[in-house]
Design a protein around this motif. Structure first.
Motif, PDB file in Angstrom:
ATOM      1  N   ALA A 163      26.698  54.752  48.829  1.00  0.00           N
ATOM      2  CA  ALA A 163      27.960  54.285  49.259  1.00  0.00           C
ATOM      3  C   ALA A 163      27.656  53.549  50.777  1.00  0.00           C
ATOM      4  N   ALA A 164      26.868  53.940  51.583  1.00  0.00           N
ATOM      5  CA  ALA A 164      26.589  53.353  52.935  1.00  0.00           C
ATOM      6  C   ALA A 164      26.002  52.057  52.602  1.00  0.00           C
ATOM      7  N   TYR A 165      25.038  51.880  51.707  1.00  0.00           N
ATOM      8  CA  TYR A 165      24.423  50.842  51.164  1.00  0.00           C
ATOM      9  C   TYR A 165      25.243  49.757  51.082  1.00  0.00           C
ATOM     10  N   ARG A 166      26.279  50.003  49.958  1.00  0.00           N
ATOM     11  CA  ARG A 166      27.141  49.417  49.541  1.00  0.00           C
ATOM     12  C   ARG A 166      28.052  48.954  50.622  1.00  0.00           C
ATOM     13  N   GLY A 167      28.657  49.829  51.437  1.00  0.00           N
ATOM     14  CA  GLY A 167      29.506  49.394  52.420  1.00  0.00           C
ATOM     15  C   GLY A 167      28.766  48.279  53.516  1.00  0.00           C
ATOM     16  N   MET A 168      27.349  48.293  53.778  1.00  0.00           N
ATOM     17  CA  MET A 168      26.721  47.499  54.637  1.00  0.00           C
ATOM     18  C   MET A 168      26.799  46.036  54.005  1.00  0.00           C
ATOM     19  N   MET A 169      26.669  45.868  52.821  1.00  0.00           N
ATOM     20  CA  MET A 169      26.696  44.537  51.787  1.00  0.00           C
ATOM     21  C   MET A 169      27.794  43.914  51.834  1.00  0.00           C
ATOM     22  N   VAL A 170      28.938  45.029  51.350  1.00  0.00           N
ATOM     23  CA  VAL A 170      30.258  44.408  51.532  1.00  0.00           C
ATOM     24  C   VAL A 170      30.612  43.925  52.998  1.00  0.00           C
ATOM     25  N   GLY A 171      30.470  44.636  54.010  1.00  0.00           N
ATOM     26  CA  GLY A 171      30.501  44.193  55.238  1.00  0.00           C
ATOM     27  C   GLY A 171      29.949  43.098  55.815  1.00  0.00           C
ATOM     28  N   LEU A 192      20.069  28.329  39.837  1.00  0.00           N
ATOM     29  CA  LEU A 192      21.650  28.076  40.233  1.00  0.00           C
ATOM     30  C   LEU A 192      21.559  29.320  41.159  1.00  0.00           C
ATOM     31  N   ALA A 193      22.742  28.945  41.992  1.00  0.00           N
ATOM     32  CA  ALA A 193      23.019  30.004  42.974  1.00  0.00           C
ATOM     33  C   ALA A 193      24.635  30.476  42.965  1.00  0.00           C
ATOM     34  N   LYS A 194      25.012  31.654  42.906  1.00  0.00           N
ATOM     35  CA  LYS A 194      26.325  32.073  43.084  1.00  0.00           C
ATOM     36  C   LYS A 194      27.148  31.133  44.115  1.00  0.00           C
ATOM     37  N   GLU A 195      28.314  30.709  43.871  1.00  0.00           N
ATOM     38  CA  GLU A 195      29.277  30.118  44.754  1.00  0.00           C
ATOM     39  C   GLU A 195      29.952  31.097  45.832  1.00  0.00           C
ATOM     40  N   THR A 196      30.212  32.111  45.339  1.00  0.00           N
ATOM     41  CA  THR A 196      31.066  33.547  46.131  1.00  0.00           C
ATOM     42  C   THR A 196      30.367  34.781  45.818  1.00  0.00           C
ATOM     43  N   LEU A 197      30.718  35.756  46.737  1.00  0.00           N
ATOM     44  CA  LEU A 197      30.188  37.009  46.135  1.00  0.00           C
ATOM     45  C   LEU A 197      31.326  37.763  46.608  1.00  0.00           C
ATOM     46  N   THR A 198      31.581  38.738  45.666  1.00  0.00           N
ATOM     47  CA  THR A 198      32.918  39.591  45.725  1.00  0.00           C
ATOM     48  C   THR A 198      32.303  41.161  45.668  1.00  0.00           C
ATOM     49  N   GLU A 199      33.126  42.052  45.962  1.00  0.00           N
ATOM     50  CA  GLU A 199      33.023  43.390  45.902  1.00  0.00           C
ATOM     51  C   GLU A 199      32.484  43.837  44.192  1.00  0.00           C
ATOM     52  N   ALA A 200      32.914  43.041  43.577  1.00  0.00           N
ATOM     53  CA  ALA A 200      32.533  43.500  42.062  1.00  0.00           C
ATOM     54  C   ALA A 200      31.166  43.050  41.780  1.00  0.00           C
ATOM     55  N   ASP A 201      30.612  42.121  42.618  1.00  0.00           N
ATOM     56  CA  ASP A 201      29.179  41.555  42.343  1.00  0.00           C
ATOM     57  C   ASP A 201      28.305  42.779  43.155  1.00  0.00           C
ATOM     58  N   VAL A 202      28.719  43.307  44.210  1.00  0.00           N
ATOM     59  CA  VAL A 202      28.011  44.294  45.032  1.00  0.00           C
ATOM     60  C   VAL A 202      28.027  45.555  44.185  1.00  0.00           C
ATOM     61  N   ASP A 203      29.247  46.051  43.520  1.00  0.00           N
ATOM     62  CA  ASP A 203      29.310  47.158  42.514  1.00  0.00           C
ATOM     63  C   ASP A 203      28.281  46.958  41.594  1.00  0.00           C
ATOM     64  N   HIS A 204      28.152  45.829  40.862  1.00  0.00           N
ATOM     65  CA  HIS A 204      27.227  45.719  39.622  1.00  0.00           C
ATOM     66  C   HIS A 204      25.890  45.738  39.994  1.00  0.00           C
ATOM     67  N   TYR A 205      25.516  45.515  41.501  1.00  0.00           N
ATOM     68  CA  TYR A 205      24.039  45.709  41.873  1.00  0.00           C
ATOM     69  C   TYR A 205      23.866  47.165  42.170  1.00  0.00           C
ATOM     70  N   VAL A 206      24.714  47.748  42.992  1.00  0.00           N
ATOM     71  CA  VAL A 206      24.766  49.039  43.037  1.00  0.00           C
ATOM     72  C   VAL A 206      24.669  49.939  41.737  1.00  0.00           C
ATOM     73  N   ALA A 207      25.400  49.620  40.680  1.00  0.00           N
ATOM     74  CA  ALA A 207      25.319  50.462  39.620  1.00  0.00           C
ATOM     75  C   ALA A 207      23.684  50.123  38.914  1.00  0.00           C
ATOM     76  N   ARG A 208      23.147  48.996  38.855  1.00  0.00           N
ATOM     77  CA  ARG A 208      21.872  48.783  38.507  1.00  0.00           C
ATOM     78  C   ARG A 208      21.012  49.488  39.347  1.00  0.00           C
ATOM     79  N   VAL A 209      20.954  49.500  40.537  1.00  0.00           N
ATOM     80  CA  VAL A 209      20.031  50.491  41.368  1.00  0.00           C
ATOM     81  C   VAL A 209      20.226  52.029  40.890  1.00  0.00           C
ATOM     82  N   ALA A 210      21.308  52.539  40.902  1.00  0.00           N
ATOM     83  CA  ALA A 210      21.662  53.974  40.516  1.00  0.00           C
ATOM     84  C   ALA A 210      20.856  53.920  39.019  1.00  0.00           C
TER      85      ALA A 210
END
Length: 219
Positions: free
Chosen positions: A118-126, A89-107
Motif C-alpha cells: 500500500a505504501a509503495y502504491r501510494g508513492m507511485m500514485v502520489g 511505444l510509451a503510455k500517453e497517460t498513467l492512471t491508478e488502474a495502471d499502478v494497481d495492475h503493476y502492484v498486483a503483478r508484484v504481489a
C-alpha cells in the motif's frame, strides 16, 4: 540464482567498438529464432522507473506494413531491409488502474499480499498520477522507452546482432499506420535489427567521440 557470465573489460569495449548505427542491412540474413527470442526477453527485462514498465514493443515483420512505415521514415531502407523491426511505444497517460495492475503483478511474482504494498502504491500514485509529474507523465514514459532501447541495442551487440536506433520518422504517421488510436500508447522510436551488409561503408569508419576527459568528470 547463478551468477551472470562476466566479460572482461577488453571484451566489453571490443563489442562497443564493433557496434554502430547500421545504415545498410543484409536483406537475406535473418536473426536466428533462439537469438531473437533472447532479444525479446531482454526487452521485457529492461529496467524502468518504479518498475512500472510504461511501454510496449511492436515487432513488425509484415512486409506490407514495413513498406508503409518506410514511407513514414524518410524512406530509410533499414526499415524494410533489416531482419526484424521493433517499434517502441510509451503510455500517453498513467492512471491508478495502471499502478494497481503493476502492484498486483508484484504481489503475484513475489508472493506478497497486495495490502503489504500500500505504501509503495501510494508513492507511485502520489508522484505520477496525482502529483507533480502527472502533467508530464508522457515525457517520463518516453524516457523509460529509451532505457529499453539502450538495453536492447547493447543486448543485440553482445549477441553479434546489428541495430540502428531511428528517430527519423513521423511518429503521428506511425501511430496511424499501426492503429494506435485509443490504445493509450504512442510511437517513440524505432530500431531495426539484423546483420550489416558487406557494402555498408559506415561499418569500417572510426567512431567519432569526444575525449573521455571532456565527457567524464570525477568529483
Amino acid at each position: 540464482m547463478t551468477t551472470a557470465t562476466v566479460l572482461s573489460p577488453e571484451e566489453l569495449l571490443k563489442v562497443q567498438e564493433w557496434r554502430y548505427a547500421t545504415k545498410q542491412f543484409d536483406r537475406d540474413r535473418k536473426v536466428p529464432a533462439d537469438l531473437w527470442s533472447a532479444l525479446e526477453k531482454s526487452l521485457v527485462l529492461s529496467p524502468s522507473s518504479f518498475g512500472l514498465q510504461p511501454w510496449k514493443f511492436l515487432v513488425i515483420q509484415d512486409p506490407a506494413l514495413r513498406a508503409k512505415l518506410k514511407a513514414a521514415s524518410w524512406g530509410q531502407g533499414q526499415i524494410e531491409d533489416a531482419s526484424h523491426l521493433v517499434v517502441f511505444l510509451a503510455k500517453e497517460t498513467l492512471t491508478e488502474a495502471d499502478v494497481d495492475h503493476y502492484v498486483a503483478r508484484v504481489a503475484e511474482v513475489r508472493h506478497q499480499a497486495p495490502e503489504s504494498l500500500a505504501a509503495y502504491r501510494g508513492m507511485m500514485v502520489g508522484t505520477l498520477v496525482t502529483g507533480p509529474r502527472a502533467a508530464t507523465v508522457d515525457a517520463w514514459a518516453a524516457r523509460q522507452a529509451y532505457i529499453a532501447l539502450g538495453n536492447f541495442m547493447t543486448s543485440a551487440a553482445l549477441l553479434g546482432v546489428d541495430t540502428c536506433p531511428m528517430e527519423g520518422l513521423d511518429a503521428a504517421q506511425y501511430d496511424q499506420i499501426l492503429g494506435l488510436a485509443g490504445t493509450g500508447y504512442h510511437t517513440i522510436v524505432a530500431c531495426p535489427a539484423g546483420y550489416r551488409s558487406t557494402g555498408d561503408k559506415y561499418a569500417e569508419l572510426a567512431k567519432v567521440r569526444f575525449p573521455e576527459a571532456e565527457l567524464v568528470d570525477h568529483r
